[in-house]
Design an enzyme around this catalytic site. Sequence first.
Site, PDB file in Angstrom:
ATOM      1  N   LYS A  50       0.851  -1.191   0.000  1.00 12.61           N
ATOM      2  CA  LYS A  50       0.000   0.000   0.000  1.00 12.61           C
ATOM      3  C   LYS A  50       0.887   1.241   0.000  1.00 12.61           C
ATOM      4  O   LYS A  50       1.933   1.269   0.669  1.00 12.61           O
ATOM      5  CB  LYS A  50      -0.877  -0.026   1.258  1.00 12.61           C
ATOM      6  CG  LYS A  50      -1.873   1.115   1.359  1.00 12.61           C
ATOM      7  CD  LYS A  50      -2.732   0.973   2.617  1.00 12.61           C
ATOM      8  CE  LYS A  50      -3.822   2.030   2.707  1.00 12.61           C
ATOM      9  NZ  LYS A  50      -4.670   1.854   3.918  1.00 12.61           N
ATOM     10  N   SER A  70      -9.726  -0.737   7.064  1.00 19.00           N
ATOM     11  CA  SER A  70      -9.163  -0.587   5.714  1.00 19.00           C
ATOM     12  C   SER A  70      -8.474  -1.795   5.111  1.00 19.00           C
ATOM     13  O   SER A  70      -8.189  -1.792   3.921  1.00 19.00           O
ATOM     14  CB  SER A  70      -8.184   0.579   5.698  1.00 19.00           C
ATOM     15  OG  SER A  70      -8.901   1.762   5.520  1.00 19.00           O
ATOM     16  N   SER A  86      -9.689   1.608   2.957  1.00 15.33           N
ATOM     17  CA  SER A  86      -8.858   2.424   2.092  1.00 15.33           C
ATOM     18  C   SER A  86      -7.799   1.633   1.317  1.00 15.33           C
ATOM     19  O   SER A  86      -7.284   2.131   0.321  1.00 15.33           O
ATOM     20  CB  SER A  86      -8.157   3.501   2.929  1.00 15.33           C
ATOM     21  OG  SER A  86      -7.250   2.911   3.838  1.00 15.33           O
TER      22      SER A  86
HETATM   23  N1  GLN Z   1     -13.034   3.929   6.443  1.00 17.51           N
HETATM   24  C1  GLN Z   1     -12.368   4.337   7.642  1.00 17.51           C
HETATM   25  C2  GLN Z   1     -11.951   5.786   7.517  1.00 17.51           C
HETATM   26  O1  GLN Z   1     -12.219   6.349   6.533  1.00 17.51           O
HETATM   27  C3  GLN Z   1     -11.201   3.472   7.917  1.00 17.51           C
HETATM   28  C4  GLN Z   1     -10.011   3.803   7.112  1.00 17.51           C
HETATM   29  C5  GLN Z   1      -8.814   2.993   7.503  1.00 17.51           C
HETATM   30  O2  GLN Z   1      -8.935   1.963   8.162  1.00 17.51           O
HETATM   31  N2  GLN Z   1      -7.658   3.502   7.140  1.00 17.51           N
HETATM   32  O3  GLN Z   1     -11.391   6.362   8.386  1.00 17.51           O
END
Ligand code: GLN
Length: 498
Positions: A82, A181, A157
Amino acid sequence: MEKSALLELDIGALSALLRRRELTSEEVTRACLERIEATDAIVNSFVSLCPDRALAAAREADGRLAAGNGVTPLTGVPIALKDVIVTRGVLTTAGSKILGNFIPPYDATVTERLEESGAVILGKLNCDEFAMGSSTENSAFGPSRNPWDVERVAGGSSGGSATAVAARQCFGSLGTDTGGSIRLPASFCGVAGMKPTYGRVSRYGIVAYASSLDQVGPLGKTVRDCALLLEAVAGFDARDSTSIADPVPPYAERLEEGVEGLRIGVPKEYFPPGIEPEVEGAVRNAIAELGDLGAEILDVSLPHTEYAIACYYLIATAEASSNLARYDGIRYGVRTGGAADMAEMYCQTRSQGFGREVKRRIMLGTYALSAGYYDAYYLKAQKARTLIRADFAKAFEKCEVIACAVSPTTAFRIGEKTSDPVKMYLSDVFTTSANLAGLPALSVPCGFDARGLPIGLQLIGRPLAEETLLRAARAYERGRHEAVAHRPAALEKALEEG
Ligand code: GLN
């Protein structure tokens, strides 16, 4: 071996071929690069590729394999990271324009450990800007597309980390999980993914989003692949003060021991009216199958679940507003020129460098931390976090594992939720609690809805109980082979249609 069959192998099978010298890492690496070339215009997994570095690493791995020296299960295996994981000399954008020119002078601990194990890093994977999002639509580089239906989101994400594995572009990946994410994109894309216990994997060299919640973890075709990747990157790191010192168990070793006698709790709060019936059905079936395999299934309650989303989005944005203060156009990243003075330069750099969602979160977080609102919002959220943690501690007096869905829906259409942030945030109702409580949690594929979109079963464990979670997920996976073993037909169709 035919290339398409080669790309279907799991890491264990690939590694066996490499060790027997029936195949070279260079050949496999080239096959992945070709596959990326053929498919990435459709799925958009990669922000950048480093083919030269990958081929050099592959040749080095081939040397090790030939000599039988320093060989690990990952030696010669192509993987990808990532783009919030820093890589020396390789562009690291975190999905943001503001880091559009950032070439880090050092490696993250996880990058270093993977390279030491002999893994081949192909490139950097697309994600929501600074990992803020649930669909990868907040990436400055466009959304990743779900290989099971390319009009739909990959989840986020770590969307690229999931599509790259599902589209057979690499043999495994790393993502990060602050509120879901890793698990959400894994479930949307039909791959396995795990968020380890907070502190189990070093955060050194990870672009910070919300530091009390962020955790790095693996995604793979199978639970075993996740176990192998986790084993390579987990463990104490003096450069991360929240790193846990406990030794890392050999996760892959006891994977096949089954779930006989394991107590699995099912929290009633995780099956609310908003959950899609097909998702609920698949998850309940999966839990029943674990029961058939010898686990004891019982009811548990996590009464403060309803506060998780509010609590998470206060704490995460508060921490983000502080973490993102460092992008000022001075030290690194992109600076917008032409400003009359420093204040104007800050303002222009940040206004132009950050996307809408990131700005929204900086504002929300700054507000929640400001004098007069701190007690009402931030402090309240911290208290709710304590209650959520306590719920889990109580439930874990009765069981070793908690089972539920990863998300209330399967993958939604690209653009469907972008205009309504709260709707988007609700994709995380079942995932944020594990981060708030610092617990390990994984997603394993447990079937498909009527549209053919994958559904994920979530298993949450006690602190440092990754081994138990992996073993339970593996027991389930073994019984349901078809759910994990086929490649997304929609992508193949899109490829044929050109
Ligand atoms: N969807 C969550 C957010 O937008 C989690 C994102 C993540 O785990 N990085 O914060």
